[in-house]
Design a protein around this motif. Sequence first.
Motif, PDB file in Angstrom:
ATOM      1  N   GLN A  61       0.784  -1.236  -0.194  1.00 55.17           N
ATOM      2  CA  GLN A  61      -0.076   0.048  -0.106  1.00 55.17           C
ATOM      3  C   GLN A  61       0.806   1.134   0.238  1.00 55.17           C
ATOM      4  OE1 GLN A  61      -2.915  -0.169   3.046  1.00 55.17           O
ATOM      5  NE2 GLN A  61      -4.247   1.193   2.196  1.00 55.17           N
ATOM      6  N   GLU A  62       1.917   1.231   0.674  1.00 54.97           N
ATOM      7  CA  GLU A  62       2.938   2.292   0.772  1.00 54.97           C
ATOM      8  C   GLU A  62       3.483   2.723  -0.344  1.00 54.97           C
ATOM      9  OE1 GLU A  62       6.927   3.307   2.993  1.00 54.97           O
ATOM     10  OE2 GLU A  62       5.339   2.571   4.239  1.00 54.97           O
ATOM     11  N   GLU A  63       3.909   1.373  -1.144  1.00 59.37           N
ATOM     12  CA  GLU A  63       4.927   1.714  -2.605  1.00 59.37           C
ATOM     13  C   GLU A  63       4.040   1.928  -3.669  1.00 59.37           C
ATOM     14  OE1 GLU A  63       6.758  -2.142  -2.554  1.00 59.37           O
ATOM     15  OE2 GLU A  63       8.225  -1.731  -1.386  1.00 59.37           O
ATOM     16  N   ASN A  64       2.620   1.601  -3.688  1.00 58.14           N
ATOM     17  CA  ASN A  64       1.764   1.786  -4.625  1.00 58.14           C
ATOM     18  C   ASN A  64       0.362   2.684  -4.438  1.00 58.14           C
ATOM     19  OD1 ASN A  64       2.853  -0.428  -6.479  1.00 58.14           O
ATOM     20  ND2 ASN A  64       2.713  -1.485  -4.921  1.00 58.14           N
ATOM     21  N   SER A  65       0.747   3.565  -3.454  1.00 54.46           N
ATOM     22  CA  SER A  65      -0.514   4.445  -3.104  1.00 54.46           C
ATOM     23  C   SER A  65      -1.139   5.154  -4.454  1.00 54.46           C
ATOM     24  CB  SER A  65      -0.133   5.059  -1.837  1.00 54.46           C
ATOM     25  OG  SER A  65       0.967   5.997  -2.217  1.00 54.46           O
ATOM     26  N   GLU A  66      -0.208   5.677  -5.089  1.00 53.90           N
ATOM     27  CA  GLU A  66      -0.543   6.470  -6.213  1.00 53.90           C
ATOM     28  C   GLU A  66      -1.252   5.827  -7.436  1.00 53.90           C
ATOM     29  OE1 GLU A  66       1.223   8.898  -9.750  1.00 53.90           O
ATOM     30  OE2 GLU A  66       2.584   9.090  -7.857  1.00 53.90           O
ATOM     31  N   GLN A  67      -0.840   4.646  -7.461  1.00 54.86           N
ATOM     32  CA  GLN A  67      -1.582   3.512  -8.430  1.00 54.86           C
ATOM     33  C   GLN A  67      -2.982   2.993  -8.029  1.00 54.86           C
ATOM     34  OE1 GLN A  67       0.377   0.177  -9.649  1.00 54.86           O
ATOM     35  NE2 GLN A  67      -0.912   0.066 -11.622  1.00 54.86           N
ATOM     36  N   ILE A  68      -2.985   2.864  -6.540  1.00 55.07           N
ATOM     37  CA  ILE A  68      -4.150   2.490  -5.911  1.00 55.07           C
ATOM     38  C   ILE A  68      -5.466   3.488  -6.059  1.00 55.07           C
ATOM     39  CG2 ILE A  68      -5.286   1.759  -3.951  1.00 55.07           C
ATOM     40  CD1 ILE A  68      -2.615   0.560  -2.991  1.00 55.07           C
ATOM     41  N   MET A  69      -4.809   4.830  -5.779  1.00 57.21           N
ATOM     42  CA  MET A  69      -5.866   5.831  -6.013  1.00 57.21           C
ATOM     43  C   MET A  69      -5.975   6.112  -7.277  1.00 57.21           C
ATOM     44  SD  MET A  69      -6.166   7.211  -3.037  1.00 57.21           S
ATOM     45  CE  MET A  69      -5.561   7.422  -1.526  1.00 57.21           C
ATOM     46  N   VAL A  70      -5.287   5.843  -8.407  1.00 58.82           N
ATOM     47  CA  VAL A  70      -5.574   5.910  -9.579  1.00 58.82           C
ATOM     48  C   VAL A  70      -6.723   5.106 -10.258  1.00 58.82           C
ATOM     49  CG1 VAL A  70      -4.672   5.798 -12.120  1.00 58.82           C
ATOM     50  CG2 VAL A  70      -3.614   7.335 -10.660  1.00 58.82           C
ATOM     51  N   ASN A  71      -6.418   3.801  -9.752  1.00 51.61           N
ATOM     52  CA  ASN A  71      -7.512   2.690 -10.081  1.00 51.61           C
ATOM     53  C   ASN A  71      -8.905   2.926  -9.378  1.00 51.61           C
ATOM     54  OD1 ASN A  71      -5.610   1.497 -11.883  1.00 51.61           O
ATOM     55  ND2 ASN A  71      -4.888   0.081 -10.066  1.00 51.61           N
ATOM     56  N   ARG A  72      -8.871   3.484  -8.142  1.00 54.05           N
ATOM     57  CA  ARG A  72     -10.029   3.664  -7.579  1.00 54.05           C
ATOM     58  C   ARG A  72     -10.672   4.776  -8.229  1.00 54.05           C
ATOM     59  NH1 ARG A  72      -8.403   3.883  -1.102  1.00 54.05           N
ATOM     60  NH2 ARG A  72      -7.916   1.576  -0.710  1.00 54.05           N
ATOM     61  N   ALA A  73     -10.036   5.732  -8.773  1.00 55.72           N
ATOM     62  CA  ALA A  73     -10.922   6.671  -9.548  1.00 55.72           C
ATOM     63  C   ALA A  73     -11.233   6.386 -10.795  1.00 55.72           C
ATOM     64  CB  ALA A  73      -9.783   8.173  -9.528  1.00 55.72           C
ATOM     65  N   ARG A  74     -10.560   5.537 -11.286  1.00 57.10           N
ATOM     66  CA  ARG A  74     -10.853   4.814 -12.682  1.00 57.10           C
ATOM     67  C   ARG A  74     -12.103   3.928 -12.490  1.00 57.10           C
ATOM     68  NH1 ARG A  74      -6.719   1.218 -16.163  1.00 57.10           N
ATOM     69  NH2 ARG A  74      -6.702   0.255 -14.025  1.00 57.10           N
ATOM     70  N   LYS A  75     -12.199   3.320 -11.429  1.00 61.16           N
ATOM     71  CA  LYS A  75     -13.596   2.426 -11.147  1.00 61.16           C
ATOM     72  C   LYS A  75     -14.539   3.382 -10.955  1.00 61.16           C
ATOM     73  CE  LYS A  75     -15.003  -1.279  -8.301  1.00 61.16           C
ATOM     74  NZ  LYS A  75     -14.878  -2.421  -7.366  1.00 61.16           N
ATOM     75  N   ALA A  76     -14.435   4.428 -10.143  1.00 53.35           N
ATOM     76  CA  ALA A  76     -15.340   5.411  -9.929  1.00 53.35           C
ATOM     77  C   ALA A  76     -15.990   6.073 -10.968  1.00 53.35           C
ATOM     78  CB  ALA A  76     -15.039   6.347  -8.789  1.00 53.35           C
ATOM     79  N   GLU A  77     -15.324   6.353 -11.888  1.00 50.36           N
ATOM     80  CA  GLU A  77     -15.539   6.907 -13.148  1.00 50.36           C
ATOM     81  C   GLU A  77     -16.490   6.000 -14.172  1.00 50.36           C
ATOM     82  OE1 GLU A  77     -12.069   8.511 -15.097  1.00 50.36           O
ATOM     83  OE2 GLU A  77     -11.870  10.231 -13.867  1.00 50.36           O
ATOM     84  N   GLU A  78     -15.827   4.580 -14.171  1.00 47.53           N
ATOM     85  CA  GLU A  78     -16.564   3.572 -15.127  1.00 47.53           C
ATOM     86  C   GLU A  78     -18.014   3.360 -14.371  1.00 47.53           C
ATOM     87  OE1 GLU A  78     -13.911   0.461 -14.885  1.00 47.53           O
ATOM     88  OE2 GLU A  78     -12.489   1.269 -16.505  1.00 47.53           O
ATOM     89  N   LEU A  79     -18.078   3.438 -12.905  1.00 44.25           N
ATOM     90  CA  LEU A  79     -19.558   3.254 -12.287  1.00 44.25           C
ATOM     91  C   LEU A  79     -20.215   4.313 -12.527  1.00 44.25           C
ATOM     92  CD1 LEU A  79     -18.445   1.678  -8.862  1.00 44.25           C
ATOM     93  CD2 LEU A  79     -19.388   0.532 -10.681  1.00 44.25           C
ATOM     94  N   ALA A  80     -19.755   5.593 -12.553  1.00 44.96           N
ATOM     95  CA  ALA A  80     -20.493   6.781 -12.843  1.00 44.96           C
ATOM     96  C   ALA A  80     -20.985   6.745 -14.358  1.00 44.96           C
ATOM     97  CB  ALA A  80     -19.910   8.221 -12.743  1.00 44.96           C
TER      98      ALA A  80
END
Length: 186
Positions: free
Chosen positions: A67-86
């Motif tokens: 989580q510490e090493e990949n926090s930026e990619q985790i956030m990007v993927n969460r945002a991408r999923k939220a955009e797809e759901l929207a």
Amino acid sequence: MVISSTNPHNKEIAIRRRIASIFNKREDDFPSLREYNDYLEEVEDMTFNLIEGVDVAAIEAKIAKYQEENSEQIMVNRARKAEELAAALAASKGQAAQTANDVGASQDFGAVPQGQYAPTFAGQPRPTGMAPQPLPLGGSDMPGYAGDDDETMRLRAERGARAGGWSLEISRKRALEEAFGSMWVC
């Protein structure tokens, strides 16, 4: 993170949701299908071990490090999923889906249109505005209310049964088949 629950099914669901929110890479994030499958297998092994309580401290440390090493990619993927759901929600309502660029170009920083997600610092999407509440169907026309007489209730029951595929003929045929099927001929 310790998840305590009396129901083991709820515990498993909570663990799987947590792991899925952290290990949220997709197939297109990997150069080959083999690497993606290895990633999925590793995630499932960690999930299973957490559910079963096997080497929890080491797994929690591994999760924290990832989580510490990949926090930026985790956030990007969460945002991408939220955009797809929207976009899927907008498509299901028959509206044209707005992209992030459309939203940013048409509003100020703090303003987010109804039904869109406002960014948060924790990384979780947050719906804005009031969601429309479903309206009750029928009101006083619902079965069991004082305004229903016996005939109305009988008609509703018949219509409901027919809508579910039930008919009197099918019941009679089944009863006869069961009766004759249980007879023994000597």
